[in-house]
Design a protein around this motif. Structure first.
Motif, PDB file in Angstrom:
ATOM      1  N   GLU A  34      41.225 103.082 -48.630  1.00 18.95           N
ATOM      2  CA  GLU A  34      40.802 104.157 -47.723  1.00 18.95           C
ATOM      3  C   GLU A  34      42.005 104.924 -47.189  1.00 18.95           C
ATOM      4  O   GLU A  34      41.980 106.148 -47.103  1.00 18.95           O
ATOM      5  CB  GLU A  34      39.975 103.591 -46.578  1.00 18.95           C
ATOM      6  CG  GLU A  34      38.586 103.152 -46.993  1.00 18.95           C
ATOM      7  CD  GLU A  34      37.834 102.421 -45.892  1.00 18.95           C
ATOM      8  OE1 GLU A  34      38.438 102.116 -44.839  1.00 18.95           O
ATOM      9  OE2 GLU A  34      36.634 102.135 -46.092  1.00 18.95           O
ATOM     10  N   ARG A  35      43.072 104.195 -46.841  1.00 18.12           N
ATOM     11  CA  ARG A  35      44.279 104.875 -46.361  1.00 18.12           C
ATOM     12  C   ARG A  35      44.902 105.721 -47.460  1.00 18.12           C
ATOM     13  O   ARG A  35      45.364 106.821 -47.209  1.00 18.12           O
ATOM     14  CB  ARG A  35      45.300 103.869 -45.835  1.00 18.12           C
ATOM     15  CG  ARG A  35      45.047 103.492 -44.394  1.00 18.12           C
ATOM     16  CD  ARG A  35      46.139 102.624 -43.866  1.00 18.12           C
ATOM     17  NE  ARG A  35      45.707 101.260 -44.183  1.00 18.12           N
ATOM     18  CZ  ARG A  35      46.482 100.221 -44.276  1.00 18.12           C
ATOM     19  NH1 ARG A  35      47.758 100.328 -44.078  1.00 18.12           N
ATOM     20  NH2 ARG A  35      46.007  99.037 -44.566  1.00 18.12           N
ATOM     21  N   SER A  36      44.897 105.212 -48.693  1.00 17.99           N
ATOM     22  CA  SER A  36      45.454 105.968 -49.814  1.00 17.99           C
ATOM     23  C   SER A  36      44.639 107.225 -50.062  1.00 17.99           C
ATOM     24  O   SER A  36      45.194 108.293 -50.321  1.00 17.99           O
ATOM     25  CB  SER A  36      45.475 105.111 -51.080  1.00 17.99           C
ATOM     26  OG  SER A  36      46.343 104.024 -50.919  1.00 17.99           O
TER      27      SER A  36
END
Length: 76
Positions: free
Chosen positions: A53-55
């Motif tokens: 999700e952060r990527s």
């Protein structure tokens, strides 16, 4: 998510910690092993999901371009 380990002391030496870990593992019931295994797998997938999700969020931010309007001025 909490660890399956139950530390006996706050700051054990390496050998004390290893011995405690082995004793816990050997004396754990099959249900405890199953529960700990499930928690570990869920934790791993949860961490990989958070990283993904952060990527994805970082990729979306990289796609955003800032555009400033072009201003021209004519001087005589």
């Amino acid at each position: 998510m909490a660890s399956c380990r139950k530390k006996k002391t706050d700051d054990p030496t390496f050998l004390e910690d290893l011995k405690d870990h082995m004793d816990e593992f050997i004396h754990a019931s099959m249900d405890e092993h199953k529960t700990c295994f499930k928690k570990t797998i869920q934790k791993m997938f949860g961490m990989s999901k958070a990283v993904a999700e952060r990527s994805a969020a970082g990729a979306k931010e990289a796609e955003v371009e800032s555009a400033l309007p072009l201003q021209t001025s004519v001087s005589q």
